[in-house]
Design an enzyme around this catalytic site. Sequence first.
Site, PDB file in Angstrom:
ATOM      1  N   CYS A  86      -0.922  17.946  45.739  1.00  0.00           N
ATOM      2  CA  CYS A  86      -1.169  17.967  47.194  1.00  0.00           C
ATOM      3  C   CYS A  86       0.125  18.153  47.991  1.00  0.00           C
ATOM      4  O   CYS A  86       0.737  19.200  47.904  1.00  0.00           O
ATOM      5  CB  CYS A  86      -1.965  16.731  47.610  1.00  0.00           C
ATOM      6  SG  CYS A  86      -2.803  17.039  49.188  1.00  0.00           S
ATOM      7  N   LYS A  89      -9.429  19.344  59.371  1.00  0.00           N
ATOM      8  CA  LYS A  89      -9.029  18.851  58.047  1.00  0.00           C
ATOM      9  C   LYS A  89      -9.883  19.511  56.956  1.00  0.00           C
ATOM     10  O   LYS A  89     -11.109  19.616  57.109  1.00  0.00           O
ATOM     11  CB  LYS A  89      -9.214  17.327  58.013  1.00  0.00           C
ATOM     12  CG  LYS A  89      -8.732  16.678  56.737  1.00  0.00           C
ATOM     13  CD  LYS A  89      -8.849  15.156  56.823  1.00  0.00           C
ATOM     14  CE  LYS A  89      -8.304  14.508  55.568  1.00  0.00           C
ATOM     15  NZ  LYS A  89      -8.425  13.049  55.577  1.00  0.00           N
ATOM     16  N   SER A 115      -8.398  17.134  50.547  1.00  0.00           N
ATOM     17  CA  SER A 115      -8.276  16.226  51.683  1.00  0.00           C
ATOM     18  C   SER A 115      -6.916  16.449  52.323  1.00  0.00           C
ATOM     19  O   SER A 115      -5.943  15.781  51.992  1.00  0.00           O
ATOM     20  CB  SER A 115      -8.403  14.784  51.182  1.00  0.00           C
ATOM     21  OG  SER A 115      -8.211  13.889  52.235  1.00  0.00           O
ATOM     22  N   HIS A 133      -7.180  17.054  44.856  1.00  0.00           N
ATOM     23  CA  HIS A 133      -7.036  15.691  44.317  1.00  0.00           C
ATOM     24  C   HIS A 133      -8.052  15.440  43.223  1.00  0.00           C
ATOM     25  O   HIS A 133      -8.960  14.606  43.394  1.00  0.00           O
ATOM     26  CB  HIS A 133      -7.253  14.675  45.437  1.00  0.00           C
ATOM     27  CG  HIS A 133      -6.084  14.526  46.341  1.00  0.00           C
ATOM     28  ND1 HIS A 133      -4.920  13.889  45.964  1.00  0.00           N
ATOM     29  CD2 HIS A 133      -5.896  14.939  47.614  1.00  0.00           C
ATOM     30  CE1 HIS A 133      -4.064  13.896  46.971  1.00  0.00           C
ATOM     31  NE2 HIS A 133      -4.626  14.532  47.978  1.00  0.00           N
ATOM     32  N   GLU A 151      -7.694  13.772  40.758  1.00  0.00           N
ATOM     33  CA  GLU A 151      -7.545  12.388  40.274  1.00  0.00           C
ATOM     34  C   GLU A 151      -8.327  11.385  41.130  1.00  0.00           C
ATOM     35  O   GLU A 151      -8.472  10.223  40.725  1.00  0.00           O
ATOM     36  CB  GLU A 151      -6.059  11.996  40.239  1.00  0.00           C
ATOM     37  CG  GLU A 151      -5.398  11.612  41.569  1.00  0.00           C
ATOM     38  CD  GLU A 151      -5.089  12.786  42.507  1.00  0.00           C
ATOM     39  OE1 GLU A 151      -5.410  13.942  42.156  1.00  0.00           O
ATOM     40  OE2 GLU A 151      -4.555  12.541  43.608  1.00  0.00           O
ATOM     41  N   ARG A 205     -12.025   4.903  56.978  1.00  0.00           N
ATOM     42  CA  ARG A 205     -10.774   4.497  57.639  1.00  0.00           C
ATOM     43  C   ARG A 205     -10.617   5.239  58.960  1.00  0.00           C
ATOM     44  O   ARG A 205     -10.351   4.633  59.992  1.00  0.00           O
ATOM     45  CB  ARG A 205      -9.595   4.833  56.692  1.00  0.00           C
ATOM     46  CG  ARG A 205      -8.224   4.614  57.290  1.00  0.00           C
ATOM     47  CD  ARG A 205      -7.153   5.437  56.548  1.00  0.00           C
ATOM     48  NE  ARG A 205      -7.375   6.865  56.707  1.00  0.00           N
ATOM     49  CZ  ARG A 205      -6.839   7.803  55.923  1.00  0.00           C
ATOM     50  NH1 ARG A 205      -6.076   7.464  54.913  1.00  0.00           N
ATOM     51  NH2 ARG A 205      -7.070   9.083  56.157  1.00  0.00           N
TER      52      ARG A 205
HETATM   53  C1  LIG Z   1      -1.814  15.725  51.800  1.00  0.00           C
HETATM   54  C2  LIG Z   1      -1.731  14.734  50.707  1.00  0.00           C
HETATM   55  O1  LIG Z   1      -0.814  14.752  49.912  1.00  0.00           O
HETATM   56  S1  LIG Z   1      -2.988  13.649  50.610  1.00  0.00           S
HETATM   57  C3  LIG Z   1      -2.271  12.238  49.983  1.00  0.00           C
HETATM   58  C4  LIG Z   1      -2.023  11.227  51.038  1.00  0.00           C
HETATM   59  N1  LIG Z   1      -3.173  10.371  51.190  1.00  0.00           N
HETATM   60  C5  LIG Z   1      -3.077   9.056  51.275  1.00  0.00           C
HETATM   61  O2  LIG Z   1      -2.000   8.492  51.239  1.00  0.00           O
HETATM   62  C6  LIG Z   1      -4.352   8.305  51.437  1.00  0.00           C
HETATM   63  C7  LIG Z   1      -4.107   6.854  51.554  1.00  0.00           C
HETATM   64  N2  LIG Z   1      -3.218   6.464  52.676  1.00  0.00           N
HETATM   65  C8  LIG Z   1      -3.671   5.992  53.861  1.00  0.00           C
HETATM   66  O3  LIG Z   1      -4.861   5.954  54.068  1.00  0.00           O
HETATM   67  C9  LIG Z   1      -2.679   5.522  54.901  1.00  0.00           C
HETATM   68  O4  LIG Z   1      -1.438   6.128  54.698  1.00  0.00           O
HETATM   69  C10 LIG Z   1      -2.518   3.969  54.915  1.00  0.00           C
HETATM   70  C11 LIG Z   1      -3.851   3.361  55.274  1.00  0.00           C
HETATM   71  C12 LIG Z   1      -2.084   3.463  53.551  1.00  0.00           C
HETATM   72  C13 LIG Z   1      -1.454   3.552  55.942  1.00  0.00           C
HETATM   73  O5  LIG Z   1      -1.617   4.274  57.129  1.00  0.00           O
HETATM   74  P1  LIG Z   1      -0.922   3.922  58.563  1.00  0.00           P
HETATM   75  O6  LIG Z   1      -0.903   2.462  58.777  1.00  0.00           O
HETATM   76  O7  LIG Z   1      -1.596   4.783  59.565  1.00  0.00           O
HETATM   77  O8  LIG Z   1       0.529   4.480  58.442  1.00  0.00           O
HETATM   78  P2  LIG Z   1       1.888   3.769  57.974  1.00  0.00           P
HETATM   79  O9  LIG Z   1       2.764   3.652  59.190  1.00  0.00           O
HETATM   80  O10 LIG Z   1       1.632   2.540  57.184  1.00  0.00           O
HETATM   81  O11 LIG Z   1       2.537   4.899  57.042  1.00  0.00           O
HETATM   82  C14 LIG Z   1       1.793   5.433  56.035  1.00  0.00           C
HETATM   83  C15 LIG Z   1       2.690   6.118  55.069  1.00  0.00           C
HETATM   84  O12 LIG Z   1       3.164   7.346  55.582  1.00  0.00           O
HETATM   85  C16 LIG Z   1       4.387   7.641  54.971  1.00  0.00           C
HETATM   86  N3  LIG Z   1       5.364   7.858  56.034  1.00  0.00           N
HETATM   87  C17 LIG Z   1       5.178   7.653  57.358  1.00  0.00           C
HETATM   88  N4  LIG Z   1       6.297   8.071  58.022  1.00  0.00           N
HETATM   89  C18 LIG Z   1       7.147   8.552  57.098  1.00  0.00           C
HETATM   90  C19 LIG Z   1       8.451   9.149  57.166  1.00  0.00           C
HETATM   91  N5  LIG Z   1       9.105   9.359  58.306  1.00  0.00           N
HETATM   92  N6  LIG Z   1       9.028   9.546  56.020  1.00  0.00           N
HETATM   93  C20 LIG Z   1       8.400   9.350  54.852  1.00  0.00           C
HETATM   94  N7  LIG Z   1       7.184   8.800  54.719  1.00  0.00           N
HETATM   95  C21 LIG Z   1       6.573   8.412  55.846  1.00  0.00           C
HETATM   96  C22 LIG Z   1       4.736   6.500  54.076  1.00  0.00           C
HETATM   97  O13 LIG Z   1       4.301   6.809  52.770  1.00  0.00           O
HETATM   98  C23 LIG Z   1       3.933   5.364  54.643  1.00  0.00           C
HETATM   99  O14 LIG Z   1       3.534   4.392  53.723  1.00  0.00           O
HETATM  100  P3  LIG Z   1       4.529   3.553  52.815  1.00  0.00           P
HETATM  101  O15 LIG Z   1       5.680   3.132  53.686  1.00  0.00           O
HETATM  102  O16 LIG Z   1       3.740   2.418  52.301  1.00  0.00           O
HETATM  103  O17 LIG Z   1       4.984   4.483  51.723  1.00  0.00           O
HETATM  104  N1  LIG Z   2      -5.676  12.654  52.027  1.00  0.00           N
HETATM  105  C1  LIG Z   2      -4.968  12.254  53.197  1.00  0.00           C
HETATM  106  C2  LIG Z   2      -4.609  13.370  54.095  1.00  0.00           C
HETATM  107  C3  LIG Z   2      -3.521  12.960  55.023  1.00  0.00           C
HETATM  108  O1  LIG Z   2      -2.288  13.490  54.613  1.00  0.00           O
HETATM  109  C4  LIG Z   2      -5.696  11.145  53.914  1.00  0.00           C
HETATM  110  O2  LIG Z   2      -6.768  11.374  54.483  1.00  0.00           O
HETATM  111  O3  LIG Z   2      -5.164  10.061  53.922  1.00  0.00           O
END
Ligand SMILES: CC(=O)SCCNC(=O)CCNC(=O)[C@H](O)C(C)(C)COP(=O)(O)OP(=O)(O)OC[C@H]1O[C@@H](n2cnc3c(N)ncnc32)[C@H](O)[C@@H]1OP(=O)(O)O
Ligand SMILES: N[C@@H](CCO)C(=O)O
Length: 314
Positions: free
Chosen positions: A142, A163, A192, A235, A237, A249
């Site tokens: 991803c 999205k 996603s 994804h 996985e 969410r």
């Molecule tokens: C496109 C893809 O690759 S899809 C894969 C990504 N999908 C997912 O992560 C799905 C699951 N994650 C989520 O649902 C959300 O991120 C949550 C619920 C865990 C947290 O969301 P929120 O509270 O809105 O945001 P939060 O401020 O905690 O930041 C989320 C994450 O964004 C990333 N992030 C945000 N800002 C930055 C930045 N400037 N630089 C690097 N990473 C960042 C971090 O990974 C951070 O989490 P971490 O500190 O635990 O690693």
């Molecule tokens: N798969 C991710 C997309 C956001 O980068 C999510 O919905 O959390």
Amino acid sequence: MPIKIPDNLPAKEILNQENIFTMDESVAYHQDIRPLRIALLNLMPTKETTETQLLRLIGNTPLQVEFVLLHPKTHTSKNTSVEHLEMFYKTFEDIKDEKLDGMIITGAPVEQMEFEDVNYWEELTQILNWSKHNVTSTLHICWAAQAGLYHHFGVRKFALENKMFGVFPHTVQVPNTKLLRGFDEVFHVPQSRHTDIRREDIEQCPDLEILSESEESGVYIAATRDGKHIFVTGHSEYDACSLKWEYDRDVSKGLTIEIPKNYYPNNDPSRQPYNTWRAHANLLFSNWLNYYVYQETPFELNANINESLASSQL
Ligand SMILES: CC(=O)SCCNC(=O)CCNC(=O)[C@H](O)C(C)(C)COP(=O)(O)OP(=O)(O)OC[C@H]1O[C@@H](n2cnc3c(N)ncnc32)[C@H](O)[C@@H]1OP(=O)(O)O
Ligand SMILES: N[C@@H](CCO)C(=O)O
């Protein structure tokens, strides 16, 4: 696993034409075996969920794998405890003088930022550069696929109006490619993401090949022709409920979000979704581990890792 067959069996030629890996008895007798050393560079905030999902897939092969969990040192994790990271994780600094048989780099919820604004971008670029000479094959998932394509080949990502969210039918583009061995002609993968990469941009890079795509969700897998770098936009996985969890969410946050496509029975989000991609997820990871890592990596990992199978003894 390669099939060991008598040196002169006629089926050997047919299977070789289909790119099915066979091994002469004479070669098989000379195989030495050791555990594979695979790193998971986990960029997801939900680290424990991702560890479980990927270990489940990597564990479903007959190969013995020694797993190394990595997190970016230059990012302070909000959602994973320091205790968990200290107990189970290393950083690039700890392993940079070693070589690896394989590495998986996960997605990350940072796709709507410029790459350079991600606070661990500099560290990630060092790891991507290092992977060229120190890892036999790297699988990027991803956002990591977008990051790897951008860093290694200058391929850019683009924001999508809506999205790309749901489970989409995908097809195999290159017949008999080892990564997609055993795949059905049409198979399903969860997508996603808010951004996309373009087929035309990948086609500009002679080292890259598009192995699978979807009419609706675009390129799924691109890889370098030598199999050293594999870029997977979806994804596979994900668990059955991962998209549901993301959907719920976003709904609870009041965000504008469509119901994931082709996911809930009758498109009804109150019903339990089915997993319709698990078999292909298992095949993808076992094919990668077998054909791109196990068969290619040298027995002596610290020898020149670009040596071909012919000279390797694994
Ligand atoms: C496109 C893809 O690759 S899809 C894969 C990504 N999908 C997912 O992560 C799905 C699951 N994650 C989520 O649902 C959300 O991120 C949550 C619920 C865990 C947290 O969301 P929120 O509270 O809105 O945001 P939060 O401020 O905690 O930041 C989320 C994450 O964004 C990333 N992030 C945000 N800002 C930055 C930045 N400037 N630089 C690097 N990473 C960042 C971090 O990974 C951070 O989490 P971490 O500190 O635990 O690693
Ligand atoms: N798969 C991710 C997309 C956001 O980068 C999510 O919905 O959390």
